[in-house]
Every structure is written in structure tokens, then in C-alpha cells.
Enzyme design. Sequence first.
Site, mmCIF file in Angstrom:
data_model
loop_
_atom_site.group_PDB
_atom_site.id
_atom_site.type_symbol
_atom_site.label_atom_id
_atom_site.label_comp_id
_atom_site.label_asym_id
_atom_site.label_seq_id
_atom_site.Cartn_x
_atom_site.Cartn_y
_atom_site.Cartn_z
ATOM 1 N N ARG A 34 0.839 -1.201 0.000
ATOM 2 C CA ARG A 34 0.000 0.000 0.000
ATOM 3 C C ARG A 34 0.869 1.243 0.000
ATOM 4 N NH1 ARG A 34 2.022 1.829 4.008
ATOM 5 N NH2 ARG A 34 0.871 3.748 3.722
ATOM 6 N N GLY A 35 0.205 2.384 -0.211
ATOM 7 C CA GLY A 35 0.970 3.628 -0.309
ATOM 8 C C GLY A 35 1.229 3.941 -1.772
ATOM 9 N N ALA A 36 1.019 5.191 -2.162
ATOM 10 C CA ALA A 36 1.059 5.523 -3.591
ATOM 11 C C ALA A 36 2.336 5.077 -4.297
ATOM 12 C CB ALA A 36 0.829 7.027 -3.756
ATOM 13 N N ARG B 235 -7.481 -0.542 -6.750
ATOM 14 C CA ARG B 235 -7.673 0.609 -5.849
ATOM 15 C C ARG B 235 -7.700 1.861 -6.721
ATOM 16 N NH1 ARG B 235 -4.283 1.250 -0.552
ATOM 17 N NH2 ARG B 235 -6.180 2.338 0.112
ATOM 18 N N GLN C 53 -2.559 2.424 10.022
ATOM 19 C CA GLN C 53 -1.253 2.496 9.361
ATOM 20 C C GLN C 53 -0.256 3.286 10.225
ATOM 21 O OE1 GLN C 53 -4.212 2.864 7.844
ATOM 22 N NE2 GLN C 53 -4.110 2.581 5.624
ATOM 23 N N ASP D 80 -1.854 10.641 -2.114
ATOM 24 C CA ASP D 80 -2.200 9.568 -3.042
ATOM 25 C C ASP D 80 -2.481 10.095 -4.433
ATOM 26 O OD1 ASP D 80 -3.135 8.656 -0.149
ATOM 27 O OD2 ASP D 80 -2.565 6.909 -1.342
ATOM 28 N N ASN E 257 -5.512 12.294 0.243
ATOM 29 C CA ASN E 257 -4.682 11.555 1.178
ATOM 30 C C ASN E 257 -5.587 10.847 2.187
ATOM 31 O OD1 ASN E 257 -1.865 10.931 1.872
ATOM 32 N ND2 ASN E 257 -2.319 11.954 3.798
ATOM 33 N N LYS E 258 -4.949 10.059 3.067
ATOM 34 C CA LYS E 258 -5.728 9.261 4.013
ATOM 35 C C LYS E 258 -6.786 10.101 4.736
ATOM 36 C CE LYS E 258 -5.348 5.842 4.383
ATOM 37 N NZ LYS E 258 -6.150 5.102 3.383
HETATM 38 C C1 LIG Z 1 3.473 8.000 0.304
HETATM 39 S S1 LIG Z 1 1.863 7.603 -0.157
HETATM 40 C C2 LIG Z 1 1.207 7.173 1.381
HETATM 41 C C3 LIG Z 1 -0.260 7.395 1.443
HETATM 42 O O1 LIG Z 1 -0.947 6.177 1.128
HETATM 43 C C4 LIG Z 1 -1.739 5.850 2.233
HETATM 44 O O2 LIG Z 1 -2.937 5.250 1.879
HETATM 45 P P1 LIG Z 1 -3.082 3.642 2.039
HETATM 46 O O3 LIG Z 1 -2.418 3.254 3.311
HETATM 47 O O4 LIG Z 1 -4.582 3.452 2.041
HETATM 48 O O5 LIG Z 1 -2.417 3.092 0.803
HETATM 49 C C5 LIG Z 1 -1.999 7.162 2.916
HETATM 50 O O6 LIG Z 1 -2.955 7.926 2.218
HETATM 51 C C6 LIG Z 1 -0.639 7.754 2.839
HETATM 52 O O7 LIG Z 1 -0.557 9.125 3.068
#
Ligand SMILES: CSC[C@H]1O[C@H](OP(=O)(O)O)[C@H](O)[C@@H]1O
EC number: 5.3.1.23
Length: 338
Positions: free
Chosen positions: A48-50, A91, A196, A237, A246-247
Site C-alpha cells: 500500500r501507499g502511492a 484501488r 497504518q 495519493d 490523502n488518508k
Molecule cells: C506515500 S503515499 C502514502 C499514502 O498512502 C496511504 O494510503 P493507504 O495506506 O490506504 O495506501 C496514505 O494515504 C498515505 O498518506
Amino acid sequence: MCIPEPKTIWWDEGLWLIDQTQLPLKLVPLKIESIRQLVAAIKSLSVRGAPALGAAGAYSIALAAERSHATNAFDMIAELEMAADMIRNSRPTAINLSWGVDRALQAARGGESTEEIREAALRSAEGIAEEDIRVNRAIGKNGAKLLEDGDTILTHCNAGRLACVGWGTALGVVRSAVEAGKKIEVYACETRPLHQGSRLTAWELAEDKIPVTLICESMSGSLMRRGKIDKVIVGADRITRDVVFNKIGTYNHAVLAKHHKIPFYVAAPLSTFDRIYGEEDITIEERDPEEICTLAGVRLAPLGINVYNPAFDATPLELVSALITEKGVFRPPLMPPV
Ligand SMILES: CSC[C@H]1O[C@H](OP(=O)(O)O)[C@H](O)[C@@H]1O
């Protein structure tokens, strides 16, 4: 202080990734044997994470090519295009996933034989993975100049090396400042419902021996009002012409930071920018209500209750003090070059 650089996703006779659903208790490398397994890993946030999703998207094309039994280039590309659609749709909000898929697929299309296609897809994915760490190091270097010795930073979710191939974006700025000799402390928001922040950010910073305090995101305003936060740094994201996706919960911190006159920084690579579109064009991923209603198998809400569980929110750029990228720091409405 030299900080180690382990990878979150890599290729070693096949695709491997750290299964983030097992953290913070276990560091489990997971071998991905199929596109279906990779889709499941993306949906369950094992990866996960962009930026990490960008690499996963690119590696998905290399994986599909490696697993293909096609006997000619045309048939193999057709298979890769089907795999690409499955991965893109896993996603919707983070642009990097489709960006990584499209870059590797474009490289693969240049192959004239099945072997050339396999080589081109893997070369593209490896290039994206190596580029990610270089880019995050540059983001860190540019962002570290905004941090002062003794700063206390608030961050949300995880925008560390686990959200990337390595180093991290928001946490990459913290790491670069610490490597430059600055004393930095971090308040990490646990970030419900998938935690997270507590499971990943707190773990990352503790591993790197960077002082971290875990809080509930509802506590950020109180800390700001008491003068305990010097800067807020988050990841992203997708950054459109008007907002930062973002989250969920990021917008709350941005409004509170504005009210308390605290700098609110977004650290992100140029691959996360998507300026053709505006907020109204982008789908925010809605996730399973059970993520809110249960915790470690314990029921937290009445059965059948209405639940709203968006994975992201949108923060207007006017609430962002600066966008920290590998090309430098840009203060909205100033944006990085395309
Ligand atoms: C450096 S991108 C990280 C970004 O992604 C996370 O979302 P997820 O855990 O659902 O993939 C979150 O928005 C973070 O800020």
C-alpha cells in the site's frame, strides 16, 4: 546518523513484498505468484501507499509476462492488457498504481518477441523501483531544509518507506533531517480504521530510533493548541489541480494547522500529481464497513448499523503551506513543473 534502506517491494526470481498486514509483530516477506494474488495483496493493503503501488503496478506487468504461456508477442500483450485492467481497478484513488502499470505496459509493447516483452517489462519495473528511492531521497533532501533542529512533527497514516519502495516521502523528509544531524520528534496518528500510523509509522520510526509518540488523530488539535506541534507533514495519493487526496483525516489536520498557524506540508513525487483533473473527477475508495465495526475480531458496533468508510479525503491546496517534491518545494498556487 546513517539510516538503513530496506526495500518494501522487489524482484528476486519473482515478485516479493513485505506483507504489511503482519506488522508490527512480524516482518514477513511474501512471494507473489499470480496477478490474482497481487490484486488481493493490494486490496488487503499487504502492499500500500502511492509510490509502493506504483512499483507494484509496474511489477504486475513483469509478473504477468513471466507467468504467460503465450507463444507470440500479440497474444502476450493481450494477456498483459487484461492483467493491467485487473490491477488498475484494485484501488481507484492513488494515481501511482495506474501510472506504474501504464509505464511498464508501454515498455512491454516495444518488445517484438515474448522474450523481449518479458525483458522490457521487468527492466521498466526495476527502473521505476530504483527511481522511487532516488526520488524519495531528493524529496527528503528538499524537505529537510524546512525542518529546524528540535522540531516536533505531526504525521498521519504511513508515508514512510513502507508506502514506497524505500526511504519514504513524509517520513523521508524526517529521515533526511535526522541524517543531517537535526533532532526531530514525531507524533504519529494511529489512523483508524486500519491503523497504518500505529502499525507502520510508529514501527518504522522506532526501528530507526527516531523519537515517536503514538496518538489518536482526534488528539491533534489539542496538541496544536498547546503549542506542541511545529509542523505537519503528510504524504499524498493523488494531487489534482485543486486538492490533495490523502488518508481520511488529513483534511482535519490541515484545517487545524491553518487555524493554529502551523506549516502543513505535503511530501510527494511528481508521479502523484494529476493536474488534468479536479476534485470532482476523482473516485474516493469506499472500503468494507467491517473495517470500522470490528477490531481484531471484536465487534465494536451494532450489527446492521450504517457505516461510512472512505479511505481518503480531499484537502484544498489553499490549506497546504508547501508541496515538497524531488524538483523542489512549491507553495500553492505555485505548482511543480509538469
Ligand atoms: C506515500 S503515499 C502514502 C499514502 O498512502 C496511504 O494510503 P493507504 O495506506 O490506504 O495506501 C496514505 O494515504 C498515505 O498518506
